[in-house]
Design a protein around this motif. Structure first.
Motif, PDB file in Angstrom:
ATOM      1  N   ALA A  70       0.815  -1.213   0.000  1.00  0.00           N
ATOM      2  CA  ALA A  70       0.000   0.000   0.000  1.00  0.00           C
ATOM      3  C   ALA A  70       0.850   1.265   0.000  1.00  0.00           C
ATOM      4  O   ALA A  70       0.391   2.340  -0.406  1.00  0.00           O
ATOM      5  CB  ALA A  70      -0.925  -0.006   1.216  1.00  0.00           C
ATOM      6  N   PHE A  71       2.093   1.157   0.458  1.00  0.00           N
ATOM      7  CA  PHE A  71       2.964   2.331   0.553  1.00  0.00           C
ATOM      8  C   PHE A  71       3.745   2.600  -0.725  1.00  0.00           C
ATOM      9  O   PHE A  71       4.414   3.629  -0.833  1.00  0.00           O
ATOM     10  CB  PHE A  71       3.955   2.152   1.702  1.00  0.00           C
ATOM     11  CG  PHE A  71       3.413   2.536   3.045  1.00  0.00           C
ATOM     12  CD1 PHE A  71       3.538   3.820   3.517  1.00  0.00           C
ATOM     13  CD2 PHE A  71       2.774   1.605   3.827  1.00  0.00           C
ATOM     14  CE1 PHE A  71       3.037   4.180   4.759  1.00  0.00           C
ATOM     15  CE2 PHE A  71       2.269   1.939   5.068  1.00  0.00           C
ATOM     16  CZ  PHE A  71       2.398   3.235   5.540  1.00  0.00           C
ATOM     17  N   ILE A  72       3.722   1.682  -1.667  1.00  0.00           N
ATOM     18  CA  ILE A  72       4.587   1.797  -2.838  1.00  0.00           C
ATOM     19  C   ILE A  72       4.405   3.136  -3.547  1.00  0.00           C
ATOM     20  O   ILE A  72       5.378   3.822  -3.886  1.00  0.00           O
ATOM     21  CB  ILE A  72       4.338   0.624  -3.806  1.00  0.00           C
ATOM     22  CG1 ILE A  72       4.925  -0.667  -3.223  1.00  0.00           C
ATOM     23  CG2 ILE A  72       4.926   0.910  -5.185  1.00  0.00           C
ATOM     24  CD1 ILE A  72       4.683  -1.901  -4.076  1.00  0.00           C
ATOM     25  N   VAL A  73       3.161   3.532  -3.759  1.00  0.00           N
ATOM     26  CA  VAL A  73       2.879   4.764  -4.507  1.00  0.00           C
ATOM     27  C   VAL A  73       3.427   5.977  -3.761  1.00  0.00           C
ATOM     28  O   VAL A  73       4.125   6.825  -4.339  1.00  0.00           O
ATOM     29  CB  VAL A  73       1.371   4.912  -4.742  1.00  0.00           C
ATOM     30  CG1 VAL A  73       1.081   6.183  -5.520  1.00  0.00           C
ATOM     31  CG2 VAL A  73       0.827   3.695  -5.483  1.00  0.00           C
ATOM     32  N   LEU A  74       3.118   6.075  -2.470  1.00  0.00           N
ATOM     33  CA  LEU A  74       3.562   7.225  -1.688  1.00  0.00           C
ATOM     34  C   LEU A  74       5.081   7.270  -1.556  1.00  0.00           C
ATOM     35  O   LEU A  74       5.698   8.331  -1.703  1.00  0.00           O
ATOM     36  CB  LEU A  74       2.931   7.175  -0.295  1.00  0.00           C
ATOM     37  CG  LEU A  74       1.431   7.487  -0.200  1.00  0.00           C
ATOM     38  CD1 LEU A  74       0.947   7.309   1.214  1.00  0.00           C
ATOM     39  CD2 LEU A  74       1.156   8.905  -0.665  1.00  0.00           C
ATOM     40  N   VAL A  75       5.680   6.121  -1.250  1.00  0.00           N
ATOM     41  CA  VAL A  75       7.132   6.086  -1.062  1.00  0.00           C
ATOM     42  C   VAL A  75       7.859   6.424  -2.356  1.00  0.00           C
ATOM     43  O   VAL A  75       8.827   7.191  -2.365  1.00  0.00           O
ATOM     44  CB  VAL A  75       7.570   4.700  -0.537  1.00  0.00           C
ATOM     45  CG1 VAL A  75       9.097   4.578  -0.519  1.00  0.00           C
ATOM     46  CG2 VAL A  75       7.023   4.468   0.871  1.00  0.00           C
ATOM     47  N   ALA A  76       7.391   5.878  -3.466  1.00  0.00           N
ATOM     48  CA  ALA A  76       8.033   6.153  -4.754  1.00  0.00           C
ATOM     49  C   ALA A  76       7.943   7.635  -5.099  1.00  0.00           C
ATOM     50  O   ALA A  76       8.922   8.241  -5.564  1.00  0.00           O
ATOM     51  CB  ALA A  76       7.382   5.310  -5.850  1.00  0.00           C
ATOM     52  N   ALA A  77       6.778   8.240  -4.864  1.00  0.00           N
ATOM     53  CA  ALA A  77       6.620   9.665  -5.165  1.00  0.00           C
ATOM     54  C   ALA A  77       7.506  10.524  -4.273  1.00  0.00           C
ATOM     55  O   ALA A  77       8.118  11.500  -4.735  1.00  0.00           O
ATOM     56  CB  ALA A  77       5.154  10.069  -5.001  1.00  0.00           C
ATOM     57  N   THR A  78       7.606  10.159  -2.993  1.00  0.00           N
ATOM     58  CA  THR A  78       8.437  10.920  -2.061  1.00  0.00           C
ATOM     59  C   THR A  78       9.911  10.788  -2.404  1.00  0.00           C
ATOM     60  O   THR A  78      10.654  11.784  -2.413  1.00  0.00           O
ATOM     61  CB  THR A  78       8.186  10.448  -0.620  1.00  0.00           C
ATOM     62  OG1 THR A  78       6.793  10.574  -0.311  1.00  0.00           O
ATOM     63  CG2 THR A  78       8.991  11.268   0.370  1.00  0.00           C
ATOM     64  N   ALA A  79      10.352   9.558  -2.694  1.00  0.00           N
ATOM     65  CA  ALA A  79      11.759   9.343  -3.039  1.00  0.00           C
ATOM     66  C   ALA A  79      12.133  10.092  -4.311  1.00  0.00           C
ATOM     67  O   ALA A  79      13.237  10.646  -4.425  1.00  0.00           O
ATOM     68  CB  ALA A  79      12.029   7.847  -3.201  1.00  0.00           C
ATOM     69  N   ALA A  80      11.216  10.139  -5.271  1.00  0.00           N
ATOM     70  CA  ALA A  80      11.496  10.853  -6.528  1.00  0.00           C
ATOM     71  C   ALA A  80      11.562  12.359  -6.303  1.00  0.00           C
ATOM     72  O   ALA A  80      12.344  13.061  -6.968  1.00  0.00           O
ATOM     73  CB  ALA A  80      10.426  10.522  -7.565  1.00  0.00           C
ATOM     74  N   ARG A  81      10.791  12.869  -5.359  1.00  0.00           N
ATOM     75  CA  ARG A  81      10.720  14.331  -5.153  1.00  0.00           C
ATOM     76  C   ARG A  81      11.822  14.854  -4.244  1.00  0.00           C
ATOM     77  O   ARG A  81      12.421  15.893  -4.528  1.00  0.00           O
ATOM     78  CB  ARG A  81       9.353  14.693  -4.566  1.00  0.00           C
ATOM     79  CG  ARG A  81       9.096  16.188  -4.470  1.00  0.00           C
ATOM     80  CD  ARG A  81       7.679  16.464  -3.999  1.00  0.00           C
ATOM     81  NE  ARG A  81       7.485  16.034  -2.619  1.00  0.00           N
ATOM     82  CZ  ARG A  81       7.797  16.791  -1.557  1.00  0.00           C
ATOM     83  NH1 ARG A  81       8.327  17.996  -1.719  1.00  0.00           N
ATOM     84  NH2 ARG A  81       7.563  16.341  -0.340  1.00  0.00           N
TER      85      ARG A  81
END
Length: 569
Positions: free
Chosen positions: A96-107
């Motif tokens: 469930a965290f994949i989307v949020l974590v990926a967006a945060t790491a990219a930003r």
């Protein structure tokens, strides 16, 4: 009588220490034997084998290196089991965290991600110690189903590139529509070897689960794919070719760069991590309660999640939370208590120390295949279809949450779904109120019945009757569910009187369904009395029907049913 009253008050208002005592302490106080330890060792080993490939797959899907998923399961998972309020919770990185974590790491980069994870841990500590965890249970069931389904769609869309071995012209877009457009433009770059490996992994997992359900299907799928790639020298990218393998030890704890500006920058991410972590972990704990018949302590669990996220970030891990699939595996494997979760983390550490070089041979398309299976399981297809059929209101809440999560934002999806669910509740309450001109303010006396008094109705120790009064909706579901959890305690027959309930919503129906399944497993005969035709249709739509329960027009009719033999299923 005074002693009884004081005892009841004591039970109704537990002390701070009682609320936040870890389940580990509770289990040890019960008496922990060698047989219990053996059961926990077996369960811990089983879960560790499941968690090994899944932790790396989730980390890669989140846009970070695979070892960070292992760090999360080892450090965060150990603390969640040691300090948590759930007896069987298994912690680690969650899909469930994949989307949020990926967006945060990219930003904001990995350092910003670690800082956001630590801040989320602090928020979870505050939520737990302020005893706000109870309010998280007020999320309506259609919101939960729509939210989970939306996450599954987003995660799967993010794995298409790895599943097919595509080569994008630029960086993979985050939003769904631009991502699908970029994937379509890169369709001519499909790597047949990567696609074959992904298909082989998925097929292996499906076949193992069908023919040998107790075997570690995901690990076997990863192993078969790795052997095939190595044996035939297939041109499929692996962990070794992209990341250079994984380290053979934990990294030393270290603080990420901290500044006021940096904390303000990652504050929205930290809040999203905390809210999603709280929801996911409590959902997982509820699933474990339903499977085991035990009860978790929500606020104690959130405190453990807080400490786990702070520690995970210090050791280079990502967000840690309770994981539904691994927790369910833990219960099915025969775990006795939190020691199994702690052992799962220690076994993962041992596997990383010993088998880290072998991880270099794991194909990335195989890990994408693992996540594709996870997405399929996350999308609760039966519940989704049931809610679409249940009512137009539930269907609206479900689809609004689902579509906003997929095309807009996870947090917006939850907020909009909750608001729509609340509006739907108000509307249903307004329609459920009927005013009768001749209805007296106080009920008048009625004539005695002609039938004789049957003292067995008041002295039957095998039967318990619970009565629900008022609207049974998502706000009351956790309270009623806690009461229904105890239906199998020294009783063989359970009658639920719904004659004073104006309506059920889908969350309430889901609670009744869970209670009915638990009663069936415990050999308890479950009868629902006095339900109106509308409520009965709602319950039947959600699967509350024979052989789980039977229906009666009144409590007296239900008691008459109990005097008859149980009909064949």
């Amino acid at each position: 009588m005074d002693q009884v009253r004081r005892a009841n008050q004591h039970l109704a208002r537990p002390t701070f220490a009682e609320l936040f005592t870890p389940k580990l302490v509770t289990v040890l106080r019960e008496g922990y034997t060698l047989a219990h330890f053996r059961a926990d060792v077996i369960a811990g080993l089983t879960v560790a084998i499941v968690a090994l490939p899944l932790s790396m797959a989730i980390a890669i899907g989140s846009g970070v290196t695979p070892e960070r998923g292992l760090y999360t399961s080892i450090v965060g998972g150990f603390i969640i089991s040691a300090l948590g309020g759930s007896r069987f919770q298994i912690g680690g990185p969650a899909g469930a965290f994949i989307v949020l974590v990926a967006a945060t790491a990219a930003r904001v980069g990995v350092d910003g991600l670690l800082l956001a994870t630590m801040m989320a841990g602090a928020f979870l500590l505050a939520i737990g110690y302020l005893r706000l965890g109870t309010y998280i249970k007020f999320i309506p069931y259609p919101v939960t189903v729509g939210f989970t389904a939306g996450i599954a769609v987003i995660i799967f869309s993010g794995q298409i590139v790895e599943l097919l071995g595509l080569k994008l012209a630029g960086k993979e877009p985050g939003p769904l529509v631009p991502k699908l457009v970029a994937i379509g433009e890169a369709a001519g770059t499909i790597n047949p070897s990567a696609a074959f490996v992904a298909a082989l992994t998925i097929l292996t997992i499906v076949l193992v689960r069908r023919w040998r359900p107790k075997w570690p299907a995901m690990l076997i799928g990863i192993g078969v794919a790795s052997v095939v790639v190595a044996a035939f020298a297939l041109p499929a990218e692996t962990i070794g070719t992209r990341y250079g393998g994984i380290p053979r030890s934990l990294q030393w704890p270290a603080l990420p760069p901290v500044s006021i500006d940096r904390m303000i920058d990652v504050l929205p991410d930290a809040i999203a991590f905390a809210l999603l972590g709280a929801i996911e972990s409590l959902l997982s704990a509820v699933v474990a309660d339903g499977m085991s018949g035990r009860r978790h302590r929500s606020n104690c669990e959130l405190v453990a999640q807080g400490f786990a996220n702070i520690a995970s970030a210090l050791f280079g891990g990502i967000c840690a939370t309770g994981t539904i699939a691994r927790t369910a595996t833990n219960v099915r494997a025969g775990a006795h208590g939190p020691v199994s979760g702690m052992l799962h983390s220690l076994i993962l550490l041992a596997l990383m120390l010993v088998a880290a070089p072998l991880a270099s041979y794991i194909p990335l398309s195989a890990l994408a295949g693992v996540l594709a299976v996870v997405c399929w399981n996350m999308f609760e297809k039966q519940a989704f279809a049931t809610l679409l059929r249940a009512s137009r209101g539930d269907a609206l809440v479900l689809m609004a949450t689902f579509l906003i999560v997929v095309f807009r934002d996870l947090t917006e999806g939850i907020v909009v779904g909750f608001v729509l669910g609340s509006i739907l509740f108000i509307d249903r309450m307004a329609k459920s109120i009927a005013v009768e001109a001749d209805q007296p303010l106080v009920q008048e006396d009625v004539a005695d019945r002609a039938s004789a008094y049957d003292s067995s109705e008041a002295t039957d120790t095998d039967t318990v009757v619970y009565r629900i009064s008022g609207a049974f909706f998502f706000g009351a579901a956790s309270t009623v569910g806690a009461v229904l959890d105890r239906i199998a305690d020294q009783r063989r027959n359970f009658i639920l009187d719904c004659s004073a309930v104006p309506f059920f919503d889908s969350t309430a129906a889901n609670v009744i369904e869970s209670a009915a399944h638990k009663a069936r497993r415990a050999g308890v005969r479950f009868i629902i009395a006095g339900a109106s035709p509308h409520i009965r249709r709602m319950l039947i739509t959600h699967g509350v029907k024979r052989p789980l329960v039977t229906y009666a027009a009144s409590v007296r009719d239900a008691q008459a049913q109990l005097k008859k033999p149980v009909p064949a299923a």
